[in-house]
Design a protein around this motif. Structure first.
Motif, PDB file in Angstrom:
ATOM      1  N   ILE A   1       0.851  -1.191   0.000  1.00 44.41           N
ATOM      2  CA  ILE A   1       0.000   0.000   0.000  1.00 44.41           C
ATOM      3  C   ILE A   1       0.888   1.243   0.000  1.00 44.41           C
ATOM      4  CG2 ILE A   1      -1.698   1.343   1.282  1.00 44.41           C
ATOM      5  CD1 ILE A   1      -2.784  -1.275   2.409  1.00 44.41           C
ATOM      6  N   ASP A   2       0.662   2.116  -0.972  1.00 49.39           N
ATOM      7  CA  ASP A   2       1.378   3.384  -1.032  1.00 49.39           C
ATOM      8  C   ASP A   2       0.505   4.432  -0.331  1.00 49.39           C
ATOM      9  OD1 ASP A   2       2.696   5.726  -1.587  1.00 49.39           O
ATOM     10  OD2 ASP A   2       2.986   5.308  -3.719  1.00 49.39           O
ATOM     11  N   TRP A   3       0.789   4.671   0.938  1.00 48.74           N
ATOM     12  CA  TRP A   3      -0.037   5.572   1.739  1.00 48.74           C
ATOM     13  C   TRP A   3       0.061   7.013   1.255  1.00 48.74           C
ATOM     14  CZ3 TRP A   3      -3.237   3.131   5.036  1.00 48.74           C
ATOM     15  CH2 TRP A   3      -2.900   1.819   5.384  1.00 48.74           C
ATOM     16  N   GLN A   4       1.177   7.367   0.648  1.00 46.89           N
ATOM     17  CA  GLN A   4       1.356   8.738   0.177  1.00 46.89           C
ATOM     18  C   GLN A   4       0.473   9.056  -1.036  1.00 46.89           C
ATOM     19  OE1 GLN A   4       3.137  10.909   1.995  1.00 46.89           O
ATOM     20  NE2 GLN A   4       3.423   9.175   3.394  1.00 46.89           N
ATOM     21  N   LYS A   5      -0.034   8.030  -1.688  1.00 43.53           N
ATOM     22  CA  LYS A   5      -0.931   8.246  -2.824  1.00 43.53           C
ATOM     23  C   LYS A   5      -2.360   8.514  -2.369  1.00 43.53           C
ATOM     24  CE  LYS A   5      -0.691   5.894  -6.635  1.00 43.53           C
ATOM     25  NZ  LYS A   5      -0.633   4.770  -7.600  1.00 43.53           N
ATOM     26  N   LYS A   6      -2.579   8.518  -1.036  1.00 46.05           N
ATOM     27  CA  LYS A   6      -3.888   8.845  -0.447  1.00 46.05           C
ATOM     28  C   LYS A   6      -4.991   7.948  -1.015  1.00 46.05           C
ATOM     29  CE  LYS A   6      -2.482  13.707  -0.084  1.00 46.05           C
ATOM     30  NZ  LYS A   6      -1.516  13.834  -1.162  1.00 46.05           N
ATOM     31  N   PRO A   7      -4.907   6.654  -0.756  1.00 47.61           N
ATOM     32  CA  PRO A   7      -5.895   5.726  -1.310  1.00 47.61           C
ATOM     33  C   PRO A   7      -7.282   5.890  -0.694  1.00 47.61           C
ATOM     34  CG  PRO A   7      -4.467   4.607   0.254  1.00 47.61           C
ATOM     35  CD  PRO A   7      -3.896   5.975   0.062  1.00 47.61           C
ATOM     36  N   LEU A   8      -8.250   5.292  -1.348  1.00 48.02           N
ATOM     37  CA  LEU A   8      -9.626   5.204  -0.866  1.00 48.02           C
ATOM     38  C   LEU A   8      -9.877   3.774  -0.413  1.00 48.02           C
ATOM     39  CD1 LEU A   8     -12.649   6.219  -0.676  1.00 48.02           C
ATOM     40  CD2 LEU A   8     -12.886   5.408  -3.039  1.00 48.02           C
ATOM     41  N   PHE A   9     -10.221   3.587   0.858  1.00 53.10           N
ATOM     42  CA  PHE A   9     -10.611   2.277   1.352  1.00 53.10           C
ATOM     43  C   PHE A   9     -12.105   2.100   1.108  1.00 53.10           C
ATOM     44  CE2 PHE A   9      -6.562   2.569   3.395  1.00 53.10           C
ATOM     45  CZ  PHE A   9      -6.151   1.257   3.594  1.00 53.10           C
ATOM     46  N   GLN A  10     -12.436   1.061   0.345  1.00 57.79           N
ATOM     47  CA  GLN A  10     -13.797   0.896  -0.148  1.00 57.79           C
ATOM     48  C   GLN A  10     -14.618  -0.037   0.746  1.00 57.79           C
ATOM     49  OE1 GLN A  10     -14.320  -1.310  -3.933  1.00 57.79           O
ATOM     50  NE2 GLN A  10     -15.553   0.412  -4.617  1.00 57.79           N
ATOM     51  N   ALA A  11     -15.727   0.490   1.265  1.00 62.71           N
ATOM     52  CA  ALA A  11     -16.747  -0.308   1.956  1.00 62.71           C
ATOM     53  C   ALA A  11     -16.146  -1.262   2.989  1.00 62.71           C
ATOM     54  CB  ALA A  11     -17.583  -1.068   0.937  1.00 62.71           C
ATOM     55  N   VAL A  12     -15.434  -0.699   3.960  1.00 60.88           N
ATOM     56  CA  VAL A  12     -14.786  -1.495   5.007  1.00 60.88           C
ATOM     57  C   VAL A  12     -15.838  -1.959   6.014  1.00 60.88           C
ATOM     58  CG1 VAL A  12     -13.034  -1.484   6.819  1.00 60.88           C
ATOM     59  CG2 VAL A  12     -12.676  -0.154   4.712  1.00 60.88           C
ATOM     60  N   LEU A  13     -15.845  -3.245   6.322  1.00 58.17           N
ATOM     61  CA  LEU A  13     -16.771  -3.762   7.322  1.00 58.17           C
ATOM     62  C   LEU A  13     -16.526  -3.087   8.672  1.00 58.17           C
ATOM     63  CD1 LEU A  13     -16.526  -7.535   6.401  1.00 58.17           C
ATOM     64  CD2 LEU A  13     -18.596  -6.152   6.200  1.00 58.17           C
ATOM     65  N   GLU A  14     -17.583  -2.819   9.397  1.00 58.46           N
ATOM     66  CA  GLU A  14     -17.472  -2.092  10.653  1.00 58.46           C
ATOM     67  C   GLU A  14     -16.527  -2.768  11.639  1.00 58.46           C
ATOM     68  OE1 GLU A  14     -20.637   0.236  13.410  1.00 58.46           O
ATOM     69  OE2 GLU A  14     -20.953  -1.928  13.255  1.00 58.46           O
ATOM     70  N   ARG A  15     -16.491  -4.098  11.662  1.00 55.80           N
ATOM     71  CA  ARG A  15     -15.671  -4.799  12.669  1.00 55.80           C
ATOM     72  C   ARG A  15     -14.171  -4.610  12.442  1.00 55.80           C
ATOM     73  NH1 ARG A  15     -13.752  -9.665  10.554  1.00 55.80           N
ATOM     74  NH2 ARG A  15     -14.901 -10.388   8.708  1.00 55.80           N
ATOM     75  N   ILE A  16     -13.763  -4.193  11.234  1.00 55.21           N
ATOM     76  CA  ILE A  16     -12.340  -3.929  11.007  1.00 55.21           C
ATOM     77  C   ILE A  16     -12.079  -2.467  10.653  1.00 55.21           C
ATOM     78  CG2 ILE A  16     -11.686  -6.292  10.419  1.00 55.21           C
ATOM     79  CD1 ILE A  16     -11.865  -5.550   7.458  1.00 55.21           C
ATOM     80  N   SER A  17     -13.114  -1.636  10.706  1.00 55.99           N
ATOM     81  CA  SER A  17     -12.937  -0.226  10.337  1.00 55.99           C
ATOM     82  C   SER A  17     -12.008   0.508  11.305  1.00 55.99           C
ATOM     83  CB  SER A  17     -14.294   0.484  10.270  1.00 55.99           C
ATOM     84  OG  SER A  17     -14.933   0.490  11.533  1.00 55.99           O
ATOM     85  N   GLY A  18     -12.082   0.153  12.596  1.00 48.70           N
ATOM     86  CA  GLY A  18     -11.189   0.784  13.565  1.00 48.70           C
ATOM     87  C   GLY A  18      -9.734   0.461  13.301  1.00 48.70           C
ATOM     88  N   ILE A  19      -9.464  -0.752  12.828  1.00 49.10           N
ATOM     89  CA  ILE A  19      -8.098  -1.154  12.479  1.00 49.10           C
ATOM     90  C   ILE A  19      -7.594  -0.317  11.309  1.00 49.10           C
ATOM     91  CG2 ILE A  19      -6.677  -3.041  11.581  1.00 49.10           C
ATOM     92  CD1 ILE A  19      -8.551  -4.972  13.091  1.00 49.10           C
ATOM     93  N   VAL A  20      -8.445  -0.115  10.307  1.00 46.14           N
ATOM     94  CA  VAL A  20      -8.056   0.693   9.157  1.00 46.14           C
ATOM     95  C   VAL A  20      -7.772   2.129   9.595  1.00 46.14           C
ATOM     96  CG1 VAL A  20      -8.852   1.664   6.957  1.00 46.14           C
ATOM     97  CG2 VAL A  20      -9.290  -0.745   7.495  1.00 46.14           C
ATOM     98  N   GLU A  21      -8.646   2.702  10.399  1.00 45.49           N
ATOM     99  CA  GLU A  21      -8.454   4.076  10.853  1.00 45.49           C
ATOM    100  C   GLU A  21      -7.170   4.238  11.665  1.00 45.49           C
ATOM    101  OE1 GLU A  21     -12.014   6.781  11.765  1.00 45.49           O
ATOM    102  OE2 GLU A  21     -12.634   4.820  12.530  1.00 45.49           O
TER     103      GLU A  21
END
Length: 297
Positions: A101-121
């Protein structure tokens, strides 16, 4: 180059991963399932975008998956993530440590399930970036065999027809998500998947449309402003739902929680809702307020 914990998923692993691993958590895994199926199909064509599909080859049973849909020009990468219930801690380690994942490219995380959304954030923040909720959604779906049996009654003044490349510019000009999706997303969807439109039978003007989109679900359901309140939204949603079912595709749609009109349309057709919300996140540069009162922003 350091070895990554993830590996690109070979074609011979895809069927097992989709049919044996992801299907255990159906329909919560439906986005990952059809993202993979669409990616495999589009990667074998001359599509403008590319899909990268990553998994844990030494632990395929846990269902951890990261998919990256790379668009041309300056549009963000679209990332789909999934892991089977109970594997959240391992998923967190994978997301933190992967180099794909290239974080500097400012990706869009698509439709993340709520149970793992906190991990993504939290991972976005650990990478020195900021997460912004793009849209809060629900995911609705219908079994393919039920979809194939739907009755579609078309009013005399209109007809249902296939979308083609000549409709791309017109459709893109009406799309509210053109800030994060390239026009090539519409082009490839029409040329490599399919889309249907409601057409004026006399003038052949395009009045409403929907497509089987780049993530494998029902997408881009739009009625032109002058054609609204005539039932065309439900008509085209039902028509493409039926067509997806006839092709053996389980129809599903990701709908904003505030999009009451669309939510009512899909409910009236007979779609069910999965038990947990799904969220889109945009990765952004951290804002430097320099002491300015953030309440004013």
């Amino acid at each position: 180059m350091d070895c990554d914990i993830l590996e690109e998923m070979p074609q011979e692993a895809i069927d097992y991963f989709c049919e044996q691993v992801l299907k255990r958590d159906w329909p919560n895994s439906i986005l990952a399932y059809y993202f993979i199926k669409t990616g495999l199909k589009w990667n074998n064509t001359n599509s403008a975008s590319t899909y990268k599909l990553y998994y844990l080859s030494n632990d395929i049973e846990n269902g951890t998956f990261i998919g990256i849909y790379s668009q041309p020009d300056q549009y963000p990468d679209v990332i789909v993530v999934y892991t089977c219930p109970g594997n959240e801690k391992q998923f967190q380690r994978v997301l933190r440590n992967t180099k794909f994942i290239d974080w500097q490219k400012k990706p869009l995380f698509q439709a993340v399930l709520e149970r793992i959304s906190g991990i993504v954030e939290s991972t976005i923040q650990e990478k020195g970036m900021k997460s912004r909720m793009y849209v809060d959604c629900v995911l609705k779906w219908m079994p393919a065999d039920e979809a194939a049996k739907l009755e579609v009654k078309v009013p005399e003044e209109v007809c249902i027809g296939q979308l083609n490349k000549d409709h791309v510019d017109f459709i893109y000009s009406h799309w509210g998500h053109s800030d994060v999706y390239s026009k090539f997303d519409i082009w490839d969807t029409i040329m490599l998947n399919f889309g249907l439109g409601v057409f004026n039978r006399h003038s052949n003007d395009l009045l409403a449309w929907a497509m089987n989109g780049s993530y494998g679900g029902l997408s881009t359901l739009i009625v032109t402003p002058e054609s609204r309140r005539r039932g065309f939204g439900k008509l085209i949603a039902k028509a493409i739902t039926k067509e997806m079912g006839k092709r053996g595709i389980t129809p599903y749609a990701i709908i904003g929680q505030l999009n009451i009109t669309s939510l009512e349309i899909f409910k009236s057709i007979g779609y069910d809702t999965i038990s947990e919300p799904v969220i889109y996140f945009i990765v952004e540069e951290p804002r430097m307020d320099h002491g300015i009162d953030s309440a004013n922003h």
